[in-house]
Design a protein around this motif. Structure first.
Motif, mmCIF file in Angstrom:
data_model
loop_
_atom_site.group_PDB
_atom_site.id
_atom_site.type_symbol
_atom_site.label_atom_id
_atom_site.label_comp_id
_atom_site.label_asym_id
_atom_site.label_seq_id
_atom_site.Cartn_x
_atom_site.Cartn_y
_atom_site.Cartn_z
ATOM 1 N N PHE A 1 9.375 8.349 11.332
ATOM 2 C CA PHE A 1 10.283 7.818 10.326
ATOM 3 C C PHE A 1 11.348 8.861 10.025
ATOM 4 O O PHE A 1 11.047 9.926 9.469
ATOM 5 C CB PHE A 1 9.509 7.450 9.054
ATOM 6 C CG PHE A 1 8.347 6.535 9.315
ATOM 7 C CD1 PHE A 1 8.547 5.176 9.455
ATOM 8 C CD2 PHE A 1 7.071 7.043 9.449
ATOM 9 C CE1 PHE A 1 7.474 4.326 9.717
ATOM 10 C CE2 PHE A 1 5.992 6.209 9.710
ATOM 11 C CZ PHE A 1 6.200 4.840 9.844
ATOM 12 N N ASN A 2 12.572 8.556 10.417
ATOM 13 C CA ASN A 2 13.691 9.470 10.182
ATOM 14 C C ASN A 2 14.053 9.527 8.704
ATOM 15 O O ASN A 2 14.001 8.517 8.008
ATOM 16 C CB ASN A 2 14.912 9.026 10.982
ATOM 17 C CG ASN A 2 14.719 9.238 12.457
ATOM 18 O OD1 ASN A 2 14.163 10.241 12.891
ATOM 19 N ND2 ASN A 2 15.161 8.284 13.254
ATOM 20 N N TRP B 1 6.137 13.151 4.250
ATOM 21 C CA TRP B 1 4.938 12.606 3.604
ATOM 22 C C TRP B 1 4.678 13.329 2.291
ATOM 23 O O TRP B 1 4.843 14.542 2.193
ATOM 24 C CB TRP B 1 3.713 12.762 4.508
ATOM 25 C CG TRP B 1 3.829 11.989 5.772
ATOM 26 C CD1 TRP B 1 3.904 12.492 7.030
ATOM 27 C CD2 TRP B 1 3.898 10.567 5.916
ATOM 28 N NE1 TRP B 1 4.022 11.475 7.939
ATOM 29 C CE2 TRP B 1 4.020 10.278 7.285
ATOM 30 C CE3 TRP B 1 3.881 9.501 5.021
ATOM 31 C CZ2 TRP B 1 4.118 8.984 7.783
ATOM 32 C CZ3 TRP B 1 3.981 8.205 5.509
ATOM 33 C CH2 TRP B 1 4.094 7.958 6.870
ATOM 34 N N ASP B 2 4.253 12.583 1.288
ATOM 35 C CA ASP B 2 3.845 13.164 0.018
ATOM 36 C C ASP B 2 2.641 14.074 0.256
ATOM 37 O O ASP B 2 1.812 13.810 1.128
ATOM 38 C CB ASP B 2 3.462 12.030 -0.949
ATOM 39 C CG ASP B 2 3.168 12.559 -2.329
ATOM 40 O OD1 ASP B 2 4.119 12.728 -3.098
ATOM 41 O OD2 ASP B 2 1.977 12.806 -2.610
ATOM 42 N N GLN B 3 2.530 15.146 -0.521
ATOM 43 C CA GLN B 3 1.431 16.100 -0.356
ATOM 44 C C GLN B 3 0.065 15.490 -0.648
ATOM 45 O O GLN B 3 -0.961 16.030 -0.241
ATOM 46 C CB GLN B 3 1.651 17.327 -1.232
ATOM 47 C CG GLN B 3 2.786 18.180 -0.742
ATOM 48 C CD GLN B 3 2.944 19.443 -1.567
ATOM 49 O OE1 GLN B 3 2.352 19.589 -2.636
ATOM 50 N NE2 GLN B 3 3.757 20.355 -1.078
ATOM 51 N N SER B 4 0.027 14.368 -1.338
ATOM 52 C CA SER B 4 -1.250 13.739 -1.667
ATOM 53 C C SER B 4 -1.822 12.917 -0.510
ATOM 54 O O SER B 4 -2.929 12.378 -0.629
ATOM 55 C CB SER B 4 -1.097 12.842 -2.900
ATOM 56 O OG SER B 4 -0.259 11.730 -2.600
ATOM 57 N N MET C 1 5.853 7.915 1.121
ATOM 58 C CA MET C 1 6.992 8.459 1.853
ATOM 59 C C MET C 1 8.060 8.913 0.861
ATOM 60 O O MET C 1 8.369 8.201 -0.083
ATOM 61 C CB MET C 1 7.569 7.409 2.802
ATOM 62 C CG MET C 1 6.617 7.029 3.912
ATOM 63 S SD MET C 1 7.173 5.598 4.864
ATOM 64 C CE MET C 1 8.415 6.357 5.902
ATOM 65 N N ILE C 2 8.596 10.107 1.094
ATOM 66 C CA ILE C 2 9.638 10.669 0.236
ATOM 67 C C ILE C 2 10.899 10.830 1.077
ATOM 68 O O ILE C 2 10.861 11.415 2.163
ATOM 69 C CB ILE C 2 9.205 12.037 -0.320
ATOM 70 C CG1 ILE C 2 7.926 11.888 -1.134
ATOM 71 C CG2 ILE C 2 10.333 12.662 -1.133
ATOM 72 C CD1 ILE C 2 7.284 13.206 -1.499
ATOM 73 N N LYS C 3 11.996 10.317 0.573
ATOM 74 C CA LYS C 3 13.282 10.395 1.274
ATOM 75 C C LYS C 3 13.738 11.854 1.332
ATOM 76 O O LYS C 3 13.742 12.543 0.309
ATOM 77 C CB LYS C 3 14.308 9.554 0.527
ATOM 78 C CG LYS C 3 15.577 9.342 1.290
ATOM 79 C CD LYS C 3 15.481 8.042 2.024
ATOM 80 C CE LYS C 3 16.854 7.611 2.487
ATOM 81 N NZ LYS C 3 16.803 7.075 3.833
ATOM 82 N N LYS C 4 14.087 12.348 2.532
ATOM 83 C CA LYS C 4 14.616 13.696 2.700
ATOM 84 C C LYS C 4 15.521 13.704 3.925
ATOM 85 O O LYS C 4 15.039 13.609 5.062
ATOM 86 C CB LYS C 4 13.499 14.725 2.860
ATOM 87 C CG LYS C 4 14.038 16.141 2.943
ATOM 88 C CD LYS C 4 12.934 17.164 2.949
ATOM 89 C CE LYS C 4 13.545 18.550 2.961
ATOM 90 N NZ LYS C 4 12.503 19.582 3.035
ATOM 91 N N LYS C 5 16.797 13.775 3.688
ATOM 92 C CA LYS C 5 17.773 13.707 4.762
ATOM 93 C C LYS C 5 17.548 14.829 5.780
ATOM 94 O O LYS C 5 17.334 15.970 5.421
ATOM 95 C CB LYS C 5 19.188 13.802 4.201
ATOM 96 C CG LYS C 5 20.259 13.543 5.224
ATOM 97 C CD LYS C 5 21.566 13.228 4.558
ATOM 98 C CE LYS C 5 22.665 12.980 5.552
ATOM 99 N NZ LYS C 5 22.509 11.792 6.341
ATOM 100 N N SER D 1 5.063 16.312 8.590
ATOM 101 C CA SER D 1 6.444 16.199 8.112
ATOM 102 C C SER D 1 7.193 17.366 8.726
ATOM 103 O O SER D 1 6.755 18.512 8.616
ATOM 104 C CB SER D 1 6.500 16.292 6.588
ATOM 105 O OG SER D 1 5.828 15.212 5.993
ATOM 106 N N ILE D 2 8.305 17.074 9.359
ATOM 107 C CA ILE D 2 9.093 18.101 10.035
ATOM 108 C C ILE D 2 10.500 18.099 9.444
ATOM 109 O O ILE D 2 11.143 17.056 9.394
ATOM 110 C CB ILE D 2 9.166 17.827 11.555
ATOM 111 C CG1 ILE D 2 7.770 17.666 12.171
ATOM 112 C CG2 ILE D 2 9.974 18.912 12.248
ATOM 113 C CD1 ILE D 2 6.910 18.898 12.141
#
Length: 83
Positions: free
Chosen positions: A18-19, A23-26, A46-50, A63-64
């Motif tokens: 997913f671009n 992922w949330d830490q939980s 899922m947390i949005k992060k450009k 998460s990368i």
């Protein structure tokens, strides 16, 4: 650049990516085991992060947000699913 057809040899699931999400830490094993591959259920953590990318199969997730060689992570059993 990464293969878009990764497959996990541990759970035999296709690895979803997913671009612009992390992922949330939980997140935990049971979350992915119970919710893969239902995107509507996965969105809950899922947390949005450009510029980032979230990867997951049914037993592992990452998460990368910077250039990373996933082959160096011994616990991941992700291989090219052949094109």
């Amino acid at each position: 650049r990464t293969c878009d057809r990764l497959r996990c040899t541990a759970c035999d699931f296709r690895v979803s990516l997913f671009n612009d999400y992390v992922w949330d830490q939980s997140c935990d094993y049971l979350f992915f085991r119970n919710n893969m591959p239902e995107l509507s259920k996965l969105r809950a953590k899922m947390i949005k992060k450009k510029g980032a990318r979230a990867y997951a199969c049914q037993c592992s997730w990452r998460s990368i947000d910077e250039l990373t060689d996933l082959q160096t992570e011994q616990q991941l059993r992700w291989v090219c699913g052949k094109h």
